[in-house]
Design a protein around this motif. Structure first.
Motif, PDB file in Angstrom:
ATOM      1  N   GLY A  39       5.320  -2.524   2.231  1.00 22.54           N
ATOM      2  CA  GLY A  39       6.634  -2.563   1.604  1.00 22.54           C
ATOM      3  C   GLY A  39       6.843  -1.323   0.766  1.00 22.54           C
ATOM      4  O   GLY A  39       6.429  -1.260  -0.384  1.00 22.54           O
ATOM      5  N   CYS A  40       7.484  -0.294   1.346  1.00 25.76           N
ATOM      6  CA  CYS A  40       7.580   0.979   0.637  1.00 25.76           C
ATOM      7  C   CYS A  40       8.877   1.090  -0.165  1.00 25.76           C
ATOM      8  O   CYS A  40       9.748   0.210  -0.120  1.00 25.76           O
ATOM      9  N   PRO A  48      13.265   0.801   9.101  1.00 29.03           N
ATOM     10  CA  PRO A  48      13.356   2.269   9.210  1.00 29.03           C
ATOM     11  C   PRO A  48      14.111   2.918   8.057  1.00 29.03           C
ATOM     12  O   PRO A  48      13.828   4.058   7.690  1.00 29.03           O
ATOM     13  N   ASP A  49      15.076   2.213   7.466  1.00 31.69           N
ATOM     14  CA  ASP A  49      15.801   2.781   6.337  1.00 31.69           C
ATOM     15  C   ASP A  49      14.891   2.948   5.127  1.00 31.69           C
ATOM     16  O   ASP A  49      14.993   3.940   4.385  1.00 31.69           O
ATOM     17  N   SER A  50      13.997   1.986   4.914  1.00 31.35           N
ATOM     18  CA  SER A  50      13.040   2.101   3.811  1.00 31.35           C
ATOM     19  C   SER A  50      12.072   3.254   4.057  1.00 31.35           C
ATOM     20  O   SER A  50      11.761   4.032   3.146  1.00 31.35           O
ATOM     21  N   ARG A  86      10.096   8.682   2.820  1.00 34.88           N
ATOM     22  CA  ARG A  86       9.772  10.011   3.348  1.00 34.88           C
ATOM     23  C   ARG A  86      10.486  11.108   2.541  1.00 34.88           C
ATOM     24  O   ARG A  86       9.906  12.163   2.249  1.00 34.88           O
ATOM     25  N   ARG A  87      11.736  10.864   2.187  1.00 28.64           N
ATOM     26  CA  ARG A  87      12.484  11.850   1.416  1.00 28.64           C
ATOM     27  C   ARG A  87      11.913  12.001   0.009  1.00 28.64           C
ATOM     28  O   ARG A  87      11.960  13.083  -0.573  1.00 28.64           O
ATOM     29  N   ALA A  88      11.379  10.923  -0.540  1.00 25.85           N
ATOM     30  CA  ALA A  88      10.896  10.950  -1.922  1.00 25.85           C
ATOM     31  C   ALA A  88       9.506  11.561  -2.044  1.00 25.85           C
ATOM     32  O   ALA A  88       9.213  12.233  -3.032  1.00 25.85           O
ATOM     33  N   SER A 136       1.407   9.074   3.961  1.00 28.94           N
ATOM     34  CA  SER A 136       1.713   8.835   5.375  1.00 28.94           C
ATOM     35  C   SER A 136       2.426   7.497   5.482  1.00 28.94           C
ATOM     36  O   SER A 136       2.051   6.533   4.808  1.00 28.94           O
ATOM     37  N   LEU A 137       3.443   7.454   6.322  1.00 26.36           N
ATOM     38  CA  LEU A 137       4.268   6.250   6.442  1.00 26.36           C
ATOM     39  C   LEU A 137       4.169   5.683   7.847  1.00 26.36           C
ATOM     40  O   LEU A 137       4.180   6.418   8.833  1.00 26.36           O
ATOM     41  N   ILE A 138       4.066   4.373   7.933  1.00 26.33           N
ATOM     42  CA  ILE A 138       3.961   3.685   9.218  1.00 26.33           C
ATOM     43  C   ILE A 138       5.129   2.713   9.334  1.00 26.33           C
ATOM     44  O   ILE A 138       5.301   1.827   8.492  1.00 26.33           O
ATOM     45  N   LEU A 139       5.920   2.876  10.384  1.00 23.49           N
ATOM     46  CA  LEU A 139       7.028   1.967  10.674  1.00 23.49           C
ATOM     47  C   LEU A 139       6.526   0.904  11.644  1.00 23.49           C
ATOM     48  O   LEU A 139       6.424   1.143  12.844  1.00 23.49           O
TER      49      LEU A 139
END
Length: 298
Positions: free
Chosen positions: A144-145, A180-182, A187-189, A195-198
């Motif tokens: 939960g990002c 994907p919006d989260s 990613r922008r922040a 590293s981000l996993i969708l």
């Protein structure tokens, strides 16, 4: 003696006449843009539809934005001409922090800028980061990002905080979210330390548990939203996350569950089942409040 041939006089050429560029009225341009946004299959209908006086401006914009051609053009604009520009840097302004924050260490920034923004999470994050300082090059796993920039009071901007801490302590962050919006917001922040996993968090944690070579310093569980009228599904999901990531839990690993003691629900919340397990294995409780933090025994 060789005679020189007389040079020919230079002939001046008249400048080429510029062709008159076609002129378009503002209405022509607007109609062309709207037709393009409507796509080739709907070019004839989009303009009359948007000029329909029965639609409010908000309704017209929503209808235009929902068309597949609009999405296609939006993605082309966002993904074309991407050049390698070096490492990814954190975006402090995106999460509402002042420009001077980028010159601060995490500890200084946390004490002076972040704490006043954290509301009911201020004490638990302070405890969490104090405990994390004992780890060398910490691996932080999050479910939960960060989803809404500058929403410090609402969700704590945890991914950005972990990213900043990891940069100062040679660590890394892996954050998982199914939305994907989260993922796009995080990613922008965040910097390249994150590293981000969708994907689904349980499946992703299970995959990471099979491939990571070292235990995590912190596992921060905050995915499945809590339904105040029925907290059980969220509590079960977070217990499944803990089961999936079990191979990455070592002696001293910190476990934190957000939304633990929530007004209207009481103690438990997202961590109801996790709390029962931690109590059974006699894990040390470092903090219990809106969030709950345990240190794994060993």
């Amino acid at each position: 003696m060789v005679e020189k041939k007389p040079s020919k006089p230079r002939v001046k050429r008249a400048p080429a006449k510029k062709q008159n560029a076609p002129t378009f009225s503002a209405e022509d341009i607007l109609r062309a843009i709207l037709a393009g946004l409507g796509g080739p299959d709907h070019a004839g209908e989009i303009v009359p539809r948007l000029l329909d006086q029965s639609l409010t401006p908000h309704e017209a914009l929503r209808e235009l934005a929902s068309r597949s051609e609009f999405e296609r053009l939006h993605k082309l604009a966002r993904t074309s001409d991407i050049m390698e520009s070096g490492r990814v840097e954190a975006h402090y302004g995106y999460v509402g922090l002042p420009p001077e924050a980028c010159e601060m260490s995490f500890q200084e920034g946390f004490e002076t800028i972040i704490k006043p923004r954290l509301a009911h999470r201020v004490e638990s994050f302070a405890v969490m980061f104090e405990a994390l300082r004992s780890f060398h090059a910490p691996l932080i796993l999050e479910t939960g990002c960060l989803r809404v920039p500058n929403n410090w009071d609402g969700d704590g901007q945890s991914t950005f905080q972990f990213d900043w801490f990891a940069r100062d302590h040679q660590g890394e962050v892996i954050s998982i979210d199914i939305n994907p919006d989260s993922i796009e917001s995080a990613r922008r922040a965040c910097s390249g330390a994150t590293s981000l996993i969708l994907n689904d968090s349980v499946a992703s944690l299970h995959m990471l548990a099979q491939r990571c070579a070292r235990p995590a310093a912190l596992i921060y569980l905050d995915s499945f939203d809590l339904d105040h009228a029925n907290p059980t599904p969220s509590a079960i999901h977070h217990a499944m996350e803990l089961a999936a990531v079990r191979p990455l839990i070592g002696p001293g690993t910190l476990i934190c569950v957000d939304d633990f003691n929530v007004e209207g629900v009481g103690p438990g919340g997202k961590g109801l089942v996790v709390d029962q397990f931690m109590n059974a294995i006699r894990a040390e409780v470092l903090y219990s409040g809106y969030q709950k933090i345990w240190r794994f025994p060993g």
